[in-house]
Design a protein around this motif. Structure first.
Motif, PDB file in Angstrom:
ATOM      1  N   GLY A 119       3.366  -2.698   3.198  1.00 35.60           N
ATOM      2  CA  GLY A 119       2.896  -1.396   4.557  1.00 35.60           C
ATOM      3  C   GLY A 119       2.885  -0.033   4.051  1.00 35.60           C
ATOM      4  O   GLY A 119       2.396   1.076   4.768  1.00 35.60           O
ATOM      5  N   MET A 120       3.625  -0.369   3.252  1.00 31.85           N
ATOM      6  CA  MET A 120       4.589   1.427   2.636  1.00 31.85           C
ATOM      7  C   MET A 120       3.010   2.176   2.012  1.00 31.85           C
ATOM      8  O   MET A 120       2.236   1.276   1.286  1.00 31.85           O
ATOM      9  CB  MET A 120       5.460   1.513   2.110  1.00 31.85           C
TER      10      MET A 120
ATOM     11  N   GLN B 115       6.168   6.489  -1.573  1.00 37.65           N
ATOM     12  CA  GLN B 115       6.495   6.888  -0.338  1.00 37.65           C
ATOM     13  C   GLN B 115       7.381   6.226   0.444  1.00 37.65           C
ATOM     14  O   GLN B 115       7.046   5.573   1.798  1.00 37.65           O
ATOM     15  CB  GLN B 115       5.692   7.380   0.502  1.00 37.65           C
ATOM     16  N   VAL B 116       9.247   6.463   0.883  1.00 39.80           N
ATOM     17  CA  VAL B 116       9.633   5.873   1.622  1.00 39.80           C
ATOM     18  C   VAL B 116       9.914   6.918   2.260  1.00 39.80           C
ATOM     19  O   VAL B 116      11.200   6.725   3.419  1.00 39.80           O
ATOM     20  CB  VAL B 116      10.818   5.601   0.293  1.00 39.80           C
TER      21      VAL B 116
ATOM     22  N   GLY C  59      -3.008   3.370  -2.511  1.00 39.94           N
ATOM     23  CA  GLY C  59      -2.723   1.429  -2.263  1.00 39.94           C
ATOM     24  C   GLY C  59      -1.913   1.458  -1.355  1.00 39.94           C
ATOM     25  O   GLY C  59      -1.237   2.804  -1.083  1.00 39.94           O
ATOM     26  N   THR C  60      -1.550   0.271  -0.800  1.00 40.89           N
ATOM     27  CA  THR C  60      -0.934  -0.822   0.190  1.00 40.89           C
ATOM     28  C   THR C  60       0.439  -1.859  -0.255  1.00 40.89           C
ATOM     29  O   THR C  60      -0.583  -2.066  -0.329  1.00 40.89           O
ATOM     30  CB  THR C  60      -1.382  -0.587   1.747  1.00 40.89           C
ATOM     31  N   VAL C  61       1.435  -1.388   0.109  1.00 42.38           N
ATOM     32  CA  VAL C  61       2.121  -2.017  -0.581  1.00 42.38           C
ATOM     33  C   VAL C  61       2.148  -4.051   0.688  1.00 42.38           C
ATOM     34  O   VAL C  61       2.321  -3.752   1.718  1.00 42.38           O
ATOM     35  CB  VAL C  61       4.188  -1.724   0.071  1.00 42.38           C
ATOM     36  N   ARG C  62       1.408  -4.726  -0.317  1.00 44.26           N
ATOM     37  CA  ARG C  62       0.780  -6.161   0.485  1.00 44.26           C
ATOM     38  C   ARG C  62       1.926  -6.923   0.599  1.00 44.26           C
ATOM     39  O   ARG C  62       2.473  -7.777   2.014  1.00 44.26           O
ATOM     40  CB  ARG C  62      -0.050  -7.001  -0.014  1.00 44.26           C
TER      41      ARG C  62
END
Length: 418
Positions: A264-265, A318-319, A279-282
């Motif tokens: 979700g990140m 982005q963390v 993009g979105t981390v899957r």
């Protein structure tokens, strides 16, 4: 006794020789005089040069003081570090790959490819015909099966009529019980043969439908091996399909940094034309590659991202967010492999300070160490300065913004003038 005319000739020759000697003496005297004049002029010029050099030497001690007094200082604008809240990012590299890639092959063997309807790059829909196999043989077998089915249906009708008559005569004793049993058995056998022929007919119809190679899902054709005229074999790959046209970025992250990422990140990578793609981390890979000690992070990309499967891309995750002390990038000078800024003192003298930089965002850069928030520094043109130079500080020039451009005067780039 000499003749008179001979004596007169001798006298004339002597006079001529005397005249020539006189001319030679006069020429020699003129040459000596000319040489003496040239020597005198040279000595005179040398004396004037020496006098000029003596005068210049006498005036030399006063020159530096006069030059220092008239030396013009550089005119610069200053800026101060500005606090901001920036996103914490984690850089990574990786390849862009299809989310899922389907292999489309032939289900029948020994049939010739008669038509290929798509090529690489075509967008197809689920169920769309991609290629056709020659169906002549299958159609002939289908017709034969249909004829056998009709024959079986006729046999079953005859067996059913015989069995019905046998049932009617069973109580009368007109025929034996064995013959009645044979009629009933023949009816059941004919019915079973009919079911078998119906199943064979469905099999032939299925084989006929398999002569049409269909797309298993929506997507984009990424590879094609099908060629008209070739004989297909069962399971042979004819096409490769990127399902739904979805791509993903498979970023490689070190084992130490992998634990900071979650599904979700948000992630941002740069396309080939420089356009940022969101993009979105899957998913984060549950294992680490023992060779590279890196783990894969799967990032879903939008369909119109402008990237291609197989390309290499750099990006960042982005963390979180944290505070930052920022300066314009024009205020930071790279010199001898280090980064410096020029602090302007109260007396206008600049001092070169070594700083450590971090993140970059737009035209600003984060300063991690080496500079305090209240210290003014040269805004731009630091490459023209040296440590200890004296500058003149002026206000930043006001730049009028174009209608609708949204550019303020504070965003105008400061200039350095001499």
């Amino acid at each position: 006794m000499p003749r008179p005319h001979l004596q007169q000739q001798s006298i004339d020759e002597k006079q001529m020789q005397n005249r020539q000697k006189t001319f030679v003496r006069q020429g020699a005297v003129a040459a000596v005089v000319a040489l003496a004049c040239a020597t005198a002029l040279w000595l005179l010029g040398r004396g004037e040069t020496a006098a000029a050099n003596s005068a210049a030497s006498a005036a030399a001690p006063a020159a530096p003081a006069s030059a220092d007094a008239t030396k013009a200082a550089l005119t610069v604008t200053t800026t101060r570090p500005r606090p901001a809240e920036w996103a914490q990012t984690l850089a990574a590299n990786g390849n862009v790959a299809p989310w899922q890639e389907a292999v489309v092959g032939a289900e029948l063997g020994g049939l010739r490819l008669s038509e290929v309807r798509v090529n690489v790059g075509d967008v197809v829909r689920k169920g769309q015909v991609l290629a056709l196999l020659s169906a002549d043989t299958v159609q002939a077998q289908l017709a034969q099966t249909r004829a056998a089915l009709a024959e079986t249906q006729a046999t079953l009708a005859d067996a059913q009529a015989n069995a019905e008559r046998a049932r009617q005569l069973q109580t009368t004793g007109a025929i034996s019980a064995q013959q009645i049993n044979q009629y009933l058995t023949a009816e059941q056998t004919a019915r079973a043969r009919l079911e078998a022929q119906r199943a064979a007919l469905k099999a032939e119809e299925l084989r006929l439908s398999q002569t049409r190679v269909l797309a298993p899902d929506d997507g984009v054709i990424s590879a094609r091996q099908a060629t008209v005229g070739s004989v297909a074999q069962p399971g042979q790959e004819l096409f490769r399909l990127i399902r739904r046209g979805r791509l993903e970025w498979r970023a490689e992250v070190t084992a130490a940094e992998l634990g900071r990422l979650r599904s979700g990140m948000k992630a941002t990578l740069v396309a080939a034309d420089g356009t940022p793609v969101e993009g979105t981390v899957r998913m984060v890979a549950p294992t680490i590659d023992p060779q590279t000690r890196n783990g894969l992070v799967y990032v879903d990309l939008p369909a119109d991202a402008g990237v291609r499967a197989g390309m290499f891309a750099r990006g960042e995750f982005q963390v979180g967010r944290s505070g930052a002390l920022t300066l314009p990038q024009s205020a930071v000078l790279l010199r001898d492999g280090f980064q410096y800024v020029f602090h302007v003192g109260p007396d206008g003298q600049v001092s070169q300070l070594k700083v450590t930089t971090g993140r970059r965002l737009g035209d600003r850069i984060e300063v991690l160490s080496g500079l305090k928030p209240e210290m003014p520094v040269v805004a731009s043109g630091a490459g023209f300065l040296s440590d200890g130079d004296v500058v003149k500080v002026v206000a930043a020039p006001q730049v009028a913004a174009a209608p609708g451009a949204g550019v303020s005067a504070a965003s105008a780039a400061p200039a350095v003038r001499r």
